[in-house]
Design a protein around this motif. Structure first.
Motif, PDB file in Angstrom:
ATOM      1  N   SER A  36       0.321   0.115   6.019  1.00  0.00           N
ATOM      2  CA  SER A  36      -0.474  -0.919   5.360  1.00  0.00           C
ATOM      3  C   SER A  36       0.353  -2.158   5.036  1.00  0.00           C
ATOM      4  O   SER A  36      -0.123  -3.286   5.181  1.00  0.00           O
ATOM      5  CB  SER A  36      -1.142  -0.357   4.106  1.00  0.00           C
ATOM      6  N   LEU A  39       2.793  -7.594   8.315  1.00  0.00           N
ATOM      7  CA  LEU A  39       2.677  -9.048   8.399  1.00  0.00           C
ATOM      8  C   LEU A  39       1.476  -9.525   7.607  1.00  0.00           C
ATOM      9  O   LEU A  39       1.428 -10.650   7.138  1.00  0.00           O
ATOM     10  CB  LEU A  39       2.533  -9.453   9.867  1.00  0.00           C
ATOM     11  N   GLY A  40       0.496  -8.624   7.460  1.00  0.00           N
ATOM     12  CA  GLY A  40      -0.683  -8.947   6.658  1.00  0.00           C
ATOM     13  C   GLY A  40      -0.284  -9.319   5.237  1.00  0.00           C
ATOM     14  O   GLY A  40      -0.793 -10.293   4.677  1.00  0.00           O
ATOM     15  N   TYR A 118       0.382  -7.991  17.753  1.00  0.00           N
ATOM     16  CA  TYR A 118       1.156  -7.814  16.517  1.00  0.00           C
ATOM     17  C   TYR A 118       2.647  -7.692  16.871  1.00  0.00           C
ATOM     18  O   TYR A 118       3.515  -8.215  16.176  1.00  0.00           O
ATOM     19  CB  TYR A 118       0.657  -6.542  15.843  1.00  0.00           C
ATOM     20  N   PHE A 235      -7.834  -5.307   6.625  1.00  0.00           N
ATOM     21  CA  PHE A 235      -6.685  -5.494   7.525  1.00  0.00           C
ATOM     22  C   PHE A 235      -5.423  -4.996   6.839  1.00  0.00           C
ATOM     23  O   PHE A 235      -4.605  -4.287   7.419  1.00  0.00           O
ATOM     24  CB  PHE A 235      -6.550  -6.987   7.879  1.00  0.00           C
ATOM     25  N   SER A 236      -5.293  -5.356   5.561  1.00  0.00           N
ATOM     26  CA  SER A 236      -4.076  -5.021   4.836  1.00  0.00           C
ATOM     27  C   SER A 236      -3.920  -3.511   4.656  1.00  0.00           C
ATOM     28  O   SER A 236      -2.814  -2.986   4.688  1.00  0.00           O
ATOM     29  CB  SER A 236      -4.114  -5.725   3.483  1.00  0.00           C
ATOM     30  N   SER A 238      -4.947  -1.393   6.740  1.00  0.00           N
ATOM     31  CA  SER A 238      -4.976  -0.825   8.105  1.00  0.00           C
ATOM     32  C   SER A 238      -6.233  -0.001   8.359  1.00  0.00           C
ATOM     33  O   SER A 238      -6.162   1.050   9.002  1.00  0.00           O
ATOM     34  CB  SER A 238      -3.760   0.076   8.372  1.00  0.00           C
ATOM     35  N   MET A 241      -9.127   0.917  12.284  1.00  0.00           N
ATOM     36  CA  MET A 241      -8.420   0.998  13.559  1.00  0.00           C
ATOM     37  C   MET A 241      -7.935   2.409  13.834  1.00  0.00           C
ATOM     38  O   MET A 241      -7.145   2.631  14.744  1.00  0.00           O
ATOM     39  CB  MET A 241      -7.194   0.076  13.535  1.00  0.00           C
TER      40      MET A 241
END
Ligand code: PFF
Length: 455
Positions: A36, A39-40, A118, A235-236, A238, A241
């Motif tokens: 988690s 880069l986010g 990424y 996104f942060s 994760s 996905m």
């Protein structure tokens, strides 16, 4: 269909090669935080906070993470541990319906494509780390020019290859290798973050940055801020996905899922807080505009660091920090298609890792050379190849993947409650969020981020 039959309890026969892989309890927490925090947190979060409302946005993000993110995270982990497999396999095992295999496959494809670009940005951070430490960065003053020259050339492909090699090497070692890697790197990350934070908080003018980041001014929020905050919480953490689902498959049966989800969500939030407490004080101390977008980390911050005494050390550490965060996320992304090929085709881990890494590297090359416009033909319409991959994976597949998880646990999988192990009260709250609140909000995020809904 037979391939997907659920193994008896924890028989240990649910992986190619016979012996099932498992994380230790703390190993899961470190690996999931490693996924988690990336880069986010360190690159995207600061610049969207700058763009969408400063402290008020951070507050919104925190609320989205706690109210929606953690329940969906718990759902992913429960599916993974209950189905003991990668997304497509676990969903079919738990529902007994083949159609869920297709839905699971969507998130695997998403993870593969996120990984492809990424790894490119992760490569930039390694390049900048080396450049800053060797004091080659900042010899001139044109940081923007330097960045665009770099991303416009072919060097990013070499760095992308380095990232793929490191990631593949870790994933090749399976759950225990992934666990060890994260157990070393995640604590190192905190040490570097704290060191940098103390340094930048001592800068003249740092207080204004802290205020921007922590003192909310709600008039800065727009409707869009809410959807961006929720999309970023996904996104942060994760989500959507299959990464947390895949890691969940390696979890110990006795581990409490609820506390693990809280620890991972809390860990992610803490890293975002620390990252903000480094980036905003730095930008304000050097008179840099925080809402300038993606160039913040690669253009504005190097300029700021180069103006500090011993800036090469702090700048270098900052990029090493980004690189570590990115690599631990890369490992979780690559593990998704690797675990799938092991489950689905009974490949051994070495074959699965090598084939997937090579494919991912190849698919990432057009991304690596299309950002700075080195290959003009790789732009279609408004976006480069890189932007299209990011757009399709992050703004379309990711929310759809999240929606699939909420619908599956909310409406399809009857045993979810037992697997999650929540008390009756928390179970009702969890189910309510997964059935009604999360799907609605995810659909709104999807409509917004895919450009269908405009404000
Ligand atoms: N959570 C990672 C970050 O904040 O950088 C990015 C990410 C990793 C997104 C894995 C999705 C994923 F499946």
């Amino acid at each position: 269909m037979d391939d997907f039959k659920r193994p008896s309890a924890d028989s240990g026969d649910d992986k190619a090669g016979g012996k099932a892989e498992r994380f230790s309890r703390s190993g899961f927490i470190f690996a999931a935080i490693g996924s988690s925090v990336g880069l986010g947190n360190m690159w995207k979060f600061p610049y969207i906070t700058g763009l969408y409302g400063g402290a008020a946005f951070f507050l919104l993000f925190t609320i989205c993470l706690l109210l929606i993110g953690i329940p969906v995270l718990l759902a992913e982990m429960a599916i993974g541990r209950g189905g003991r497999g990668s997304p497509a396999v676990a969903l079919v095992r738990l529902s007994g319906q083949k159609i869920w295999g297709g839905f699971g496959l969507l998130s695997i494809i998403g993870a593969f494509f996120i990984m492809s670009f990424y790894a490119v940005v992760a490569g930039w951070t390694l390049h900048y780390g080396v450049l800053t430490f060797s004091r080659a960065l900042g010899e001139g003053t044109d940081f923007a020019g330097e960045f665009f020259d770099f991303i416009g050339g072919f060097l990013p492909v070499m760095w992308q290859l380095v990232v793929m090699l490191i990631t593949g090497w870790i994933v090749l070692r399976g759950a225990s290798g992934i666990e060890k890697f994260n157990k070393i790197l995640i604590p190192s990350l905190v040490v570097i973050l704290l060191f940098l934070m103390v340094r930048v908080l001592m800068l003249d003018g740092a207080g204004a940055g802290v205020e921007f980041f922590l003192k909310p001014d709600f008039s800065k929020l727009t409707n869009e801020s809410v959807l961006v905050a929720l999309g970023h919480a996904f996104f942060s953490l994760s989500l959507g996905m299959g990464t947390m689902l895949t890691y969940g498959a390696y979890m110990d049966r006795q581990q409490s899922l609820g506390s693990a989800a809280l620890a991972v969500g809390g860990g992610d939030l803490l890293y975002a807080l620390l990252a903000g407490l480094i980036i905003f004080p730095t930008t304000f101390a050097f008179g840099i505009e925080p809402g300038q977008g993606p160039g913040l980390a690669f253009i504005a911050l190097p300029a700021a660091f180069s103006a500090m005494p011993a800036g090469w050390l702090f700048g270098g550490l900052f990029f090493i920090l980004l690189a570590i965060a990115a690599l631990t996320s890369c490992v979780s992304l690559l593990e998704v298609p690797v675990a799938y090929s092991m489950d689905r085709w009974r490949w051994g881990r070495p074959k699965a890792t090598i084939v997937t890494s090579v494919l991912c590297f190849l698919v990432g090359i057009p991304s690596a050379i299309s950002v700075g416009g080195a290959v003009g033909g790789l732009h279609w319409g408004p976006r480069s190849f890189f932007d299209w991959t990011d757009f399709i994976a992050s703004n379309i597949i990711l929310p759809l993947g999240g929606l699939i998880v909420t619908v599956f646990v909310g409406y399809v999988w009857r045993d979810a409650g037992r697997e999650a192990g929540l008390t009756a009260g928390w179970f009702i709250v969890w189910l309510f969020i997964l059935r009604y609140v999360a799907p609605l909000l995810i659909v709104l995020v999807f409509l917004h981020s895919s450009g269908i809904l405009k404000f």
